[in-house]
Design an enzyme around this catalytic site. Structure first.
Site, PDB file in Angstrom:
ATOM      1  N   TRP A  18      51.730   8.885  31.308  1.00  0.00           N
ATOM      2  CA  TRP A  18      52.630   7.539  31.213  1.00  0.00           C
ATOM      3  C   TRP A  18      53.476   7.372  31.685  1.00  0.00           C
ATOM      4  CZ3 TRP A  18      51.304   2.028  29.607  1.00  0.00           C
ATOM      5  CH2 TRP A  18      50.192   2.044  29.516  1.00  0.00           C
ATOM      6  N   LYS A  34      54.554   9.125  34.373  1.00  0.00           N
ATOM      7  CA  LYS A  34      54.499   8.709  35.919  1.00  0.00           C
ATOM      8  C   LYS A  34      53.846   7.468  35.665  1.00  0.00           C
ATOM      9  CE  LYS A  34      53.247   9.120  40.098  1.00  0.00           C
ATOM     10  NZ  LYS A  34      54.433   9.556  40.841  1.00  0.00           N
ATOM     11  N   PHE A  35      52.979   6.545  35.545  1.00  0.00           N
ATOM     12  CA  PHE A  35      52.476   5.300  35.593  1.00  0.00           C
ATOM     13  C   PHE A  35      53.263   4.420  35.231  1.00  0.00           C
ATOM     14  CE2 PHE A  35      50.103   2.239  33.172  1.00  0.00           C
ATOM     15  CZ  PHE A  35      49.208   1.328  34.198  1.00  0.00           C
ATOM     16  N   PHE A  85      55.806   1.090  37.886  1.00  0.00           N
ATOM     17  CA  PHE A  85      55.485  -0.741  38.413  1.00  0.00           C
ATOM     18  C   PHE A  85      56.914  -1.005  39.256  1.00  0.00           C
ATOM     19  CE2 PHE A  85      52.422  -0.354  35.397  1.00  0.00           C
ATOM     20  CZ  PHE A  85      51.308  -1.199  35.824  1.00  0.00           C
ATOM     21  N   GLY A 119      51.622  -3.101  27.972  1.00  0.00           N
ATOM     22  CA  GLY A 119      52.462  -2.114  27.651  1.00  0.00           C
ATOM     23  C   GLY A 119      51.960  -1.055  27.009  1.00  0.00           C
ATOM     24  N   HIS A 128      45.613  -7.189  24.255  1.00  0.00           N
ATOM     25  CA  HIS A 128      45.156  -5.546  24.847  1.00  0.00           C
ATOM     26  C   HIS A 128      45.165  -4.555  23.196  1.00  0.00           C
ATOM     27  CE1 HIS A 128      46.587  -5.369  28.696  1.00  0.00           C
ATOM     28  NE2 HIS A 128      46.157  -4.468  28.556  1.00  0.00           N
ATOM     29  N   GLU A 142      44.406   0.969  22.388  1.00  0.00           N
ATOM     30  CA  GLU A 142      44.043   1.496  23.723  1.00  0.00           C
ATOM     31  C   GLU A 142      45.269   3.240  23.229  1.00  0.00           C
ATOM     32  OE1 GLU A 142      47.013   0.543  27.347  1.00  0.00           O
ATOM     33  OE2 GLU A 142      46.187   1.804  29.256  1.00  0.00           O
ATOM     34  N   HIS A 195      41.126  -2.542  26.455  1.00  0.00           N
ATOM     35  CA  HIS A 195      40.790  -1.733  26.086  1.00  0.00           C
ATOM     36  C   HIS A 195      40.050  -1.171  24.929  1.00  0.00           C
ATOM     37  CE1 HIS A 195      43.191   0.344  29.551  1.00  0.00           C
ATOM     38  NE2 HIS A 195      44.046  -0.856  29.464  1.00  0.00           N
ATOM     39  N   ASP A 234      42.524  -1.686  35.850  1.00  0.00           N
ATOM     40  CA  ASP A 234      42.859  -1.331  34.985  1.00  0.00           C
ATOM     41  C   ASP A 234      44.455  -1.718  36.339  1.00  0.00           C
ATOM     42  OD1 ASP A 234      44.997  -2.082  33.291  1.00  0.00           O
ATOM     43  OD2 ASP A 234      44.637   0.199  32.460  1.00  0.00           O
ATOM     44  N   ASP A 235      44.477  -1.063  36.394  1.00  0.00           N
ATOM     45  CA  ASP A 235      45.768  -0.872  38.071  1.00  0.00           C
ATOM     46  C   ASP A 235      45.314   0.120  38.841  1.00  0.00           C
ATOM     47  OD1 ASP A 235      48.286  -2.072  36.183  1.00  0.00           O
ATOM     48  OD2 ASP A 235      46.963  -0.787  35.195  1.00  0.00           O
TER      49      ASP A 235
END
Lengths: 575, 575
Positions: free
Chosen positions: A253, A255-256, A260, A380, A414, A417, A442, A500-501
Site C-alpha cells: 500500500w 508503494k501503491f 498516484f 482509499g 468500496h 477490502e 472488493h 482495479d488499477d
C-alpha cells in the site's frame, strides 16, 4: 443418513452431494442450458486448460510455479507474454462484458503517459531531494506537472547535489541527462515490452511500448530509455531488481499510494486527459471489454489546461470524458466498444464538511450530465482511513438531496477490502449494505459474514472482486487462496471480476484476472467465464433499455467467439 | 427494507444487523452467559490485546510487521520469546483443552531428540553424498539410525570426499568432527534457544534447549553445537540463513516431507520412543493442554529395540505409548495432564491391498487396546497423493469388519488440505463426509462448499484447523487470510485449533495458534478462546463419561485461571 455399505449406494451418495452442491453455483443454469456449440467449446476449453496447467504451471519437478500463483511470478513464467498460450489467447479473444471496477487514473499503461509527457514541451519534474545517487532514486518523492511556458525552471540538474529540493526542472532535460544506466533499465522492464502486442496499437504511438526493443539492439547506454524505465518503476508495483522488495500489505500500500502522486501530473493535463480516456476505451475494447464504469477521483478540484494554467474544473473534465467516449464510439465499427460511464469518487480522509462539498459537486455534475454520472463511492486504503460510519450524516443527507433534485445516484461503495476481522474496514460492509449500496467494491472479507453474504445475495448486490489487485496488495497469496472469491461464486453471489488499477499492477484489461481464475480452479469452465461476463453487464448502472441492448450485443459477440473457437480448436475433441 | 433517512433509524438498522450476525457465531452463547468474573476478564483481555496489537504488531510507521503475520516473521518480531508479553503469557497459562490434530513424530522439540541421540552410543548417521562442502549439507539426504553394537561403521569421515554414499558412520564422531562453523550455528537457532522456558523442564535435560547459551559465552567454534544447529535445520521448517528460502506450498512440502526421514531414525528407538512420548504429554501439560489425540503413522512395521535389533512391532509400540501415558498420569499431581489417545494412520500412497493390511492391523490393535485406539485416518500431502475415492472399497469393508468384530473405530479423515478448487484433494471432503468422518483434518477448502459446510455443521463434525501449519505450508499468507478459519467460526461450525506438526514448524503446544488468532481478529475475545478450548474436549473421541470428567476438570482449571488473571490484571479496568 447412515453410511452406505455397498459401493453403488456409496457412489450414488457422493454423486448426489456433488450434484446438489453444483446446483447452488453461479454457473449451474448456464451449464444446464448449453447449446450444442457451447457444450463442445466448453469441453475443448477444459481440455486445453488442463493441458496448459500441466505444461506450464504444474510441471513435474517444477517447485517454483503453480496455477494461480502470484501475478508477477506468473508473468515471469510467461503469463500473457509475447507468444500467447492457447488458453490465454482464447480468454483474450472472448467478449468479457463490462469492467465495473477500475480507477480512472490507474488504468492506462504508464508508458502511454510517458510517451505523452515526451511530447509535452512544458512538462516539468521535481523531487524532494537531489537524485544524486541510485539509492536516492528509490527514496525520493518525484512529481511531474505541466507548467505555463512562462514559468521558469531551475537550471541546476536534478541529479546534482546542488539541486534544491522541490524546485521544478525541465522533464526533457531530466530525461535526456538521466545518468544511471542499468539496472534501472531492468530485466523487468524488458519483460514488460513483451506484453501482448494487442495491448498497444501497432501504428504510431506503439513505439512507447517497445523502448527495449531498441535498447536490446544497441548495447550503448540510452539516458532516455533508462529514465523511462525508472519512471515506469515509480508508477507501477511491478518488481524491479533495483527497488526494495515488497512482501506484505502495508509495504504494498505504501508503494501503491506513492504511484498516484507520480501519475497525477502526467494525466492531469487537458490534451493528455482526452487521449488517455480514448486509450482507456480502446485498450479495453481490444481486450474484449465493451463497457466500462470507471471511478474518477474528483479530489483535486482543478486540472491543467492545454496552455498550462491549472484551472480546468470538474465540469470541463466530464465534458472531455464525454467527448472522448463519443469519438471512440464514432470510430468503432466492429461493435467492440459500446459505452463508458463515470462513478464519482472522493477519498476517505476528507471531513464531513468537505464531503458535503463533493456530494453537492457530484449532484451538480449529475444534473448537467445525467447519463454519465452513474454512481458515488468513497475510495482509499480502508484499513487506516475513515470508516463509512463517520460519513453517515452526510451520506443520508445526500440521499435526501437526490430525492429533492429528482435524480438517482446509487452508492457503489468500496467495503471489506481488508483482512481485519471485526475492524473498521470489515464493518464498512454493514454500513454499505444498510446504505443500500448497489454493488460492493472488493468485499474481501464478505464471505466471513454469513448473514451479510445472504443479504447481499438476496438484495442482488454485485461484488466487484479484483483478485490480482487483492493479491498484489497483500490480501491473498494467490488466486486460489482468496478469502471470498470462490466462496461467493459457489454460493451464487453475483461477482464481477475487475482489474482495479491495471496500469499500476499491469494486469491490463480483464484477461489476466479471467485467466488466473480459469487456470487455478478446476470447477471454472469457459461457460463459467461467460456467466461472469454476462453478469458484469447485468450489474452495470445503465438504464434497463441500454442494458438489454448491451446484453443482446454480448450474445452476438459470444456466438462469433464460439464460432472462431470451434474453428480453431474443434479438432481437439476428435483426438 | 428501504434505506432509513434519519440517523437513529440508521444506527438501529446497523446495530441490529451486527447483533443478528453475532448471534450466529460460535461464541455467542458463551458471551451471552458470562459470569461476572468472565465479563471482567474478557473486557480486560480485550484491552490488553488491543494495546499489544498497537505496541507490537501495528506500530505507527512499522511496515514490516502486522497482526497475524507469517509465523516466522512474527517470531522475529518477538512472538513467544524470552520475555512473554501480557497476552502471550495469559494465553499460555489458560487451559486450552485438547489438542486433536498432531502427528506423533512431528510434535516434540527436535532438540529433545538430539539430546537423546547424544546419549545413545549406537546412534549412526549416513548421507546420500559426502558432506564435503557447506552446499552439500543442504542438498544431502541425511538419515539417522540406531544399529546393533556389533554392526560395523565406516571409518571414513562423512565430511571427506572419500565418504561412500549411503554407508553408516558413527553419529558421535560425525557430531564431534563437524567442520562447518557459523552460519550453521545460525541466528535462527540462537533465537530458538530463547523459546519460553516453560517449554523445557528447568532441570536435567533442559541443557538440550540451551546450546547457544554456551555458544554465546565462548566465542570459540564448537563442532557439536554447530552440528546440532545443522541437524535442527534438517528437521524443521524454521528459516535458516544458509538454507534455501521457501516461498510457496510446493517448496514447503518438499522440505516438510524431508524432515520426517531425518526424524524417523532418532525417534524409532525403544528408549527414545518412550521418553519422547512422555515429553510430548508433559510439554502439552505445560502449555495448558490436558488431553491429546495424536495421529501415529504406523506405515513402518518395525522400530528398533533397546538392543539395536529392528523388530519392535506395532503392538509393542502401543504398549510403550500406554506405559508412557500411565507414568505421566502417575507423576501428575496438579491435574494438568489427563489423558492421551491414538489415531491409527497410514499414508495415502499405499495400494488397496496394503491398506487392507493396515486396516486389519488397526482392528487387531483396537481389540487388544480398546481404550487407546480411537480413530483411523489416512495422511500425507493431499494434492499429489491418492484421493479417498480410490480407497472406498477397503474403507467400506473396514466398517463392515468393525461391525463383525463389535468395535467402533471412527474415521477422522484429513480432507480439503488444499487450495485446488474442484481438484482431488478438494473432492476428498465429499468422501470424508459420506464415509461418516467424525472430524475433518484441515478442511482448508471447506468454506467454499456451501452445502458441505451446512452438512458438517448439521452432523456436528468438528474441523481441526491448523492455521500456523496451513500458513507455513502455503495455504494462506497469514492468520487472517485463511480461506476457512473465520468463515467457519462465524458460521458456528465446530473448529478445534490444532498445531499439526509443532516440532517441525516450532509452533509448540497450542499457545502460538491461539495467540495468532486472538491478535489478528478483533472479534475474538478471551471467552471465544475458552469456547474453542471447551469444544476441543467436546469433540474428542473418548467415551461420554470420560468426556464429562474432562469438561468438569476444564471448568475448574478455567476458574483458577480467571482468578489468577483477575488478580494479575484486575487493575486494568480501574485505570
Amino acid at each position: 443418513m447412515s453410511t452406505p455399505l455397498d459401493m453403488d449406494a456409496y457412489r450414488q451418495s457422493v454423486e448426489s452431494l456433488k450434484a446438489q452442491e453444483a446446483a447452488l453455483r453461479y454457473d449451474h443454469d448456464a451449464l444446464l442450458h448449453m447449446t450444442e456449440d457451447e457444450a463442445r467449446a466448453n469441453a475443448i476449453f477444459t481440455r486445453l486448460r488442463d493441458a496448459e496447467v500441466q505444461a506450464r504451471w504444474e510441471k513435474e519437478g517444477d517447485l517454483d510455479n503453480f496455477a494461480g500463483m502470484d501475478f508477477y511470478g506468473a508473468r515471469q513464467n510467461g503469463l500473457g507474454q509475447h507468444e500467447p498460450t492457447l488458453v490465454w489467447d482464447a480468454i483474450h479473444r472472448m467478449p468479457k462484458g463490462a469492467l465495473l471496477h477500475c480507477h480512472f487514473d490507474g488504468t492506462v499503461d504508464t508508458r502511454f503517459l510517458l510517451e505523452h509527457a515526451r511530447n509535452t514541451p512544458n512538462m516539468a519534474m521535481k523531487a524532494d531531494r537531489p537524485l544524486s545517487s541510485p539509492e536516492a532514486l528509490w527514496k525520493a518523492t518525484v512529481e511531474f506537472l505541466v507548467l505555463p511556458s512562462t514559468q521558469e525552471r531551475a537550471a541546476t540538474s536534478i541529479y546534482s547535489n546542488e539541486y534544491v529540493a522541490g524546485t521544478w526542472v525541465s522533464f526533457h532535460t531530466a530525461r535526456e541527462t538521466f545518468p544511471y544506466p542499468h539496472p534501472y533499465l531492468s530485466e523487468q522492464y524488458d519483460q514488460e515490452s513483451k506484453l501482448p502486442n494487442y495491448l498497444f496499437p501497432s501504428s504510431g504511438s506503439a513505439s512507447a511500448s517497445k523502448p527495449n526493443g531498441h535498447a536490446a539492439e544497441s548495447a550503448t547506454f540510452d539516458s532516455g530509455l533508462s529514465f523511462d524505465a525508472f519512471a515506469h518503476a515509480l508508477m507501477t508495483l511491478t518488481p524491479h531488481s533495483a527497488a526494495p522488495a515488497i512482501v506484505n500489505s502495508k509495504q504494498a500500500w505504501a508503494k501503491f499510494q506513492s504511484t498516484f502522486g507520480v501519475i497525477a501530473g502526467l494525466i492531469g493535463y487537458e490534451p493528455t486527459l482526452k487521449a488517455y480516456t480514448k486509450e482507456l476505451l480502446r485498450s479495453h475494447a481490444r481486450d474484449g471489454i465493451s463497457y466500462t464504469e470507471t471511478r474518477i477521483n474528483f479530489l483535486t478540484e482543478f486540472m491543467v489546461r492545454a496552455d498550462g494554467t491549472p484551472n480546468l474544473n470538474h465540469e470541463e473534465w466530464v465534458r472531455i470524458f464525454i467527448e472522448a467516449v463519443n469519438e471512440v464510439k464514432a470510430e468503432t465499427t466492429d461493435g467492440s466498444f459500446v459505452d463508458a460511464k463515470i462513478i464519482y469518487t472522493t477519498v476517505r480522509f476528507v471531513d464531513n464538511e468537505k464531503l458535503r462539498w463533493y456530494l453537492e459537486d457530484c449532484l451538480t455534475l449529475k444534473k448537467k450530465f445525467p447519463e454519465w454520472i452513474v454512481g458515488f463511492d468513497l475510495v482509499g486504503h480502508e484499513d487506516p482511513l475513515l470508516p463509512l460510519e463517520v460519513y453517515i450524516p452526510e451520506l443520508l443527507r445526500f440521499q435526501q438531496r437526490c430525492k429533492e433534485e429528482g435524480v438517482e445516484i446509487p452508492f457503489v461503495f468500496h467495503a471489506g477490502e481488508t483482512l481485519e476481522d471485526g475492524g473498521d474496514a470489515d464493518l464498512n460492509l454493514y454500513d454499505a449494505v444498510v446504505l443500500g449500496t448497489k454493488r460492493i467494491g472488493h468485499g474481501v472479507s464478505l464471505a466471513r459474514h454469513p448473514l451479510l453474504t445472504d443479504m447481499v445475495k438476496e438484495r442482488d448486490i454485485c461484488v466487484e472482486i479484483c483478485p490480482i489487485s487483492n493479491q498484489i496488495l497483500g490480501y491473498t497469496a494467490s488466486m486460489s487462496s482468496h478469502p471470498s472469491l470462490l466462496a461467493l461464486l459457489h454460493r451464487n453471489v453475483a461477482v464481477a471480476l475487475s482489474s482495479d488499477d491495471p496500469s499500476i499492477f499491469e494486469n491490463f484489461g480483464l484477461s489476466y484476472d479471467f485467466y488466473q481464475l480459469a487456470i487455478s480452479s478446476k470447477s471454472t469452465s469457459l461457460i463459467s467465464l461467460a456467466v461472469l461476463a454476462r453478469r458484469s453487464l447485468k450489474y452495470s448502472l445503465v438504464d434497463e433499455k441500454t442494458k438489454a441492448t448491451m446484453l443482446a450485443d454480448f450474445e452476438k459477440r459470444w456466438n462469433a467467439f464460439l464460432a472462431w473457437f470451434l474453428l480453431e480448436h474443434g479438432h481437439v475433441l476428435q483426438n
